[in-house]
Design a protein around this motif. Structure first.
Motif, PDB file in Angstrom:
ATOM      1  N   SER A  28       0.857  -1.180   0.000  1.00 50.32           N
ATOM      2  CA  SER A  28       0.000   0.000   0.000  1.00 50.32           C
ATOM      3  C   SER A  28       0.895   1.233   0.000  1.00 50.32           C
ATOM      4  O   SER A  28       2.124   1.119  -0.059  1.00 50.32           O
ATOM      5  N   ARG A  29       0.310   2.399   0.089  1.00 43.07           N
ATOM      6  CA  ARG A  29       1.099   3.628   0.122  1.00 43.07           C
ATOM      7  C   ARG A  29       1.867   3.779   1.435  1.00 43.07           C
ATOM      8  O   ARG A  29       2.684   4.696   1.566  1.00 43.07           O
ATOM      9  N   ARG A  30       1.621   2.916   2.415  1.00 43.79           N
ATOM     10  CA  ARG A  30       2.241   3.044   3.728  1.00 43.79           C
ATOM     11  C   ARG A  30       3.223   1.936   4.064  1.00 43.79           C
ATOM     12  O   ARG A  30       4.073   2.104   4.930  1.00 43.79           O
ATOM     13  N   GLY A  31       3.091   0.788   3.420  1.00 46.06           N
ATOM     14  CA  GLY A  31       3.971  -0.305   3.788  1.00 46.06           C
ATOM     15  C   GLY A  31       3.789  -1.509   2.891  1.00 46.06           C
ATOM     16  O   GLY A  31       3.022  -1.481   1.915  1.00 46.06           O
ATOM     17  N   GLN A  32       4.481  -2.580   3.269  1.00 44.25           N
ATOM     18  CA  GLN A  32       4.505  -3.783   2.455  1.00 44.25           C
ATOM     19  C   GLN A  32       4.602  -4.995   3.371  1.00 44.25           C
ATOM     20  O   GLN A  32       5.321  -4.972   4.371  1.00 44.25           O
ATOM     21  N   VAL A  33       3.873  -6.062   3.037  1.00 43.20           N
ATOM     22  CA  VAL A  33       3.961  -7.324   3.762  1.00 43.20           C
ATOM     23  C   VAL A  33       3.981  -8.465   2.754  1.00 43.20           C
ATOM     24  O   VAL A  33       3.593  -8.290   1.591  1.00 43.20           O
ATOM     25  N   VAL A  34       4.449  -9.620   3.216  1.00 38.38           N
ATOM     26  CA  VAL A  34       4.443 -10.829   2.402  1.00 38.38           C
ATOM     27  C   VAL A  34       3.578 -11.862   3.100  1.00 38.38           C
ATOM     28  O   VAL A  34       3.669 -12.049   4.320  1.00 38.38           O
ATOM     29  N   ALA A  35       2.715 -12.531   2.330  1.00 42.72           N
ATOM     30  CA  ALA A  35       1.814 -13.533   2.896  1.00 42.72           C
ATOM     31  C   ALA A  35       1.460 -14.546   1.821  1.00 42.72           C
ATOM     32  O   ALA A  35       1.537 -14.239   0.624  1.00 42.72           O
ATOM     33  N   PRO A  36       1.065 -15.753   2.223  1.00 42.73           N
ATOM     34  CA  PRO A  36       0.608 -16.713   1.222  1.00 42.73           C
ATOM     35  C   PRO A  36      -0.765 -16.330   0.681  1.00 42.73           C
ATOM     36  O   PRO A  36      -1.626 -15.852   1.428  1.00 42.73           O
ATOM     37  N   ALA A  37      -0.944 -16.551  -0.609  1.00 40.84           N
ATOM     38  CA  ALA A  37      -2.252 -16.289  -1.219  1.00 40.84           C
ATOM     39  C   ALA A  37      -3.206 -17.428  -0.872  1.00 40.84           C
ATOM     40  O   ALA A  37      -2.810 -18.592  -0.782  1.00 40.84           O
ATOM     41  N   ARG A  38      -4.459 -17.074  -0.703  1.00 41.32           N
ATOM     42  CA  ARG A  38      -5.518 -18.065  -0.490  1.00 41.32           C
ATOM     43  C   ARG A  38      -6.657 -17.710  -1.435  1.00 41.32           C
ATOM     44  O   ARG A  38      -7.316 -16.677  -1.255  1.00 41.32           O
ATOM     45  N   ILE A  39      -6.867 -18.519  -2.434  1.00 42.36           N
ATOM     46  CA  ILE A  39      -7.913 -18.236  -3.407  1.00 42.36           C
ATOM     47  C   ILE A  39      -9.266 -18.517  -2.768  1.00 42.36           C
ATOM     48  O   ILE A  39      -9.512 -19.617  -2.263  1.00 42.36           O
ATOM     49  N   ASP A  40     -10.123 -17.506  -2.765  1.00 41.59           N
ATOM     50  CA  ASP A  40     -11.384 -17.557  -2.022  1.00 41.59           C
ATOM     51  C   ASP A  40     -12.536 -17.203  -2.968  1.00 41.59           C
ATOM     52  O   ASP A  40     -12.636 -16.076  -3.450  1.00 41.59           O
ATOM     53  N   THR A  41     -13.402 -18.177  -3.213  1.00 41.06           N
ATOM     54  CA  THR A  41     -14.543 -17.945  -4.108  1.00 41.06           C
ATOM     55  C   THR A  41     -15.578 -17.019  -3.498  1.00 41.06           C
ATOM     56  O   THR A  41     -16.516 -16.599  -4.188  1.00 41.06           O
ATOM     57  N   ALA A  42     -15.433 -16.684  -2.198  1.00 39.88           N
ATOM     58  CA  ALA A  42     -16.363 -15.753  -1.559  1.00 39.88           C
ATOM     59  C   ALA A  42     -16.060 -14.306  -1.914  1.00 39.88           C
ATOM     60  O   ALA A  42     -16.838 -13.413  -1.564  1.00 39.88           O
ATOM     61  N   LEU A  43     -14.952 -14.052  -2.591  1.00 43.32           N
ATOM     62  CA  LEU A  43     -14.559 -12.689  -2.937  1.00 43.32           C
ATOM     63  C   LEU A  43     -14.868 -12.384  -4.392  1.00 43.32           C
ATOM     64  O   LEU A  43     -14.697 -13.239  -5.269  1.00 43.32           O
ATOM     65  N   ARG A  44     -15.321 -11.170  -4.615  1.00 41.38           N
ATOM     66  CA  ARG A  44     -15.528 -10.693  -5.976  1.00 41.38           C
ATOM     67  C   ARG A  44     -14.228 -10.088  -6.508  1.00 41.38           C
ATOM     68  O   ARG A  44     -13.380  -9.654  -5.725  1.00 41.38           O
ATOM     69  N   PRO A  45     -14.039 -10.045  -7.812  1.00 38.77           N
ATOM     70  CA  PRO A  45     -12.841  -9.408  -8.367  1.00 38.77           C
ATOM     71  C   PRO A  45     -12.704  -7.966  -7.874  1.00 38.77           C
ATOM     72  O   PRO A  45     -13.694  -7.239  -7.725  1.00 38.77           O
TER      73      PRO A  45
END
Length: 500
Positions: free
Chosen positions: A430-447
């Protein structure tokens, strides 16, 4: 069910309204306009128990069903169905959580929902009304006791209630200034400006729970004196000059708790605290003694009885004996002949209205402070998972098959566009910082929407991403909306994390 994500709760709903993040006011106003134009407003209740309706009616006029669909992403026919179902119900309740209040216009979001209840007469009756579901245990009880900057115990207003100030000041032997205190956001600004140089934190972890964590850590690190009273050595406690080990009151002390239906219930000590940990009443009374005020060794019941004297309209009839006998009592309960109040605002149905009419509020839609753009094309919204609690200080320490650590939840469509597979580590910026995390594909989310929690901040400091924009009326931070970009993690980032 209204939520940008199709949560497990939404999957139980008859209808899921997957609105754009931060478009709650647009949806409420579109529903209101449809209710008015369909002739479903409760005219008799509006005339008798409310004020400001004409200005409100005019303010929602631009929010047609078509405008509602454009602003919220919810189809017009679904908005219409929700409006008609709510207005025609014999009794309907609006429940909301932090998805309404963690925005830069949090208070206006709530007012928009209250407007709907007033418009339809869904208030002041059994089974109807508005119910804010709190994010943490006994937040309601903390408000009851006056642990908010603009209220005395029993929600007596510090600036506007001169009688309460004088009465309570006489009881406490002091003069209560008629000025609101600072909310959390204002305190952080005061720390950054060196206008506040000392802080006493009880049972809170702002270093990891507050937005824009890097700035919060800077503010805490710049204090001349920080005292943290806690049951765990939290990240905030690591900044402290003094840590006071406290008992876990919910099982190691006596007291009361208030639930979402305003029912005050007893809390009883089930076990002794570990060696060195002290009851919070003992700690606070010892601090008072060292500051020249000898309170003795007050018991939880003695403190509760003082509260009953300070706020008699609120809890005068709630003795420990009655709380035990009745299994809890709903406030207000002004005297010991009173059974407690099963629902509020029934006075609005009295003819003429009992007391001040309930005001409609004119509120207009404003999008989140940050919007996606070419550089930060995704909207990050944060929240919680069922098995975890806030910053994970209490829940992150036990084994659970439901724990899978922090992830960046992403829609299948966005994952495919980015070439990301399930479990692959990604960089979120984001404009404030950065993190690293594993992706989790979630069909509950819209594009266009990605989701993270705050439950594993030692592993993934999500609040290094969130924006420090806040609601000027309540001080609540906009945890629910910030613009980010997601990229496959670079080799050097994976190496820094020990992945390769």
């Amino acid at each position: 069910m209204i939520d940008p994500r199709r949560t497990s709760s939404a999957q139980w709903a008859d209808v899921w309204m997957g609105l754009h993040v931060g478009s709650d006011i647009a949806l409420a106003n579109a529903m209101a306009r449809e209710i008015i134009h369909a002739g479903l407003a409760h005219d008799a209740f509006i005339r008798n128990g409310t004020s400001g309706f004409d200005a409100y009616r005019e303010s929602v006029e631009p929010y047609t069903l078509e405008a509602g669909e454009r602003l919220t992403g919810v189809p017009a026919d679904v908005i219409r169905e929700a409006a008609h179902t709510y207005a025609r119900a014999g009794a309907a309740m609006i429940c909301w959580t932090l998805g309404i209040t963690e925005h830069h216009n949090a208070v206006d979001n709530v007012l928009a929902l209250i407007n709907l209840s007033l418009l339809t007469g869904q208030v002041g009756r059994w089974g109807a009304g508005c119910n804010p579901l709190r994010g943490q245990n006994n937040v309601h009880g903390g408000g009851d006791m006056g642990a908010i900057p603009n209220k005395l115990p029993g929600f007596q207003d510090i600036e506007q209630d001169a009688e309460a100030r004088a009465r309570i000041g006489a009881l406490w032997g002091c003069t209560i200034p008629p000025a609101y205190g600072k909310n959390l956001t204002q305190m952080l600004f005061a720390m950054w400006a060196r206008q506040m140089t000392a802080l006493y934190v009880i049972g809170e972890n702002p270093a990891q729970s507050d937005a824009d964590a890097a700035h919060v850590e800077h503010a805490l690190g710049g204090l001349d004196h920080l005292v943290v009273q806690e049951i765990f050595l939290t990240r905030t406690a690591e900044f402290a000059h003094v840590v006071l080990p406290a008992a876990a009151t919910w099982c190691e002390g006596e007291g009361t708790v208030t639930n979402s239906e305003r029912r005050v219930q007893r809390v009883r000590k089930a076990m002794d605290p570990p060696a060195g940990a002290k009851d919070e009443l003992w700690i606070i009374s010892q601090i008072a003694k060292r500051l020249g005020h000898d309170w003795g060794t007050p018991t939880a019941e003695a403190v509760w009885n003082e509260f009953r004297v300070v706020a008699p309209h609120f809890a005068g009839g709630m003795s420990y004996a009655r709380l035990d006998e009745l299994g809890g009592i709903q406030w207000p309960c002004p005297d010991e002949s009173h059974p407690g109040t099963t629902f509020l605002h029934g006075r609005l149905w009295e003819v003429p209205c009992g007391g001040r009419p309930a005001p409609f509020s004119v509120v207009q839609f404003e999008p989140p402070v940050e919007q996606p753009d070419d550089c930060y094309p995704l909207m990050l919204t944060t929240g919680r998972r069922l098995e975890s609690y806030n910053t994970g200080v209490q829940t992150g320490r036990y084994e659970s098959p439901l724990h899978f650590g922090e992830t960046l939840d992403i829609s299948p469509e966005d994952a495919a566009r980015l070439g990301v597979v399930d479990g692959e580590r990604v960089t979120v910026t984001s404009r404030r910082g950065q993190v690293v995390a594993p992706a989790r594909i979630d069909t509950a989310l819209r594009p266009g929407i990605v989701f993270m929690t705050l439950h594993f901040p030692d592993e993934t400091a999500t609040n290094r991403l969130t924006i420090d924009a806040s609601d000027p009326k309540s001080g609540t931070s906009e945890f629910k909306a910030c613009a980010v970009r997601v990229e496959r993690a670079a080799a050097h980032q994976l190496a820094a994390e020990g992945v390769i």
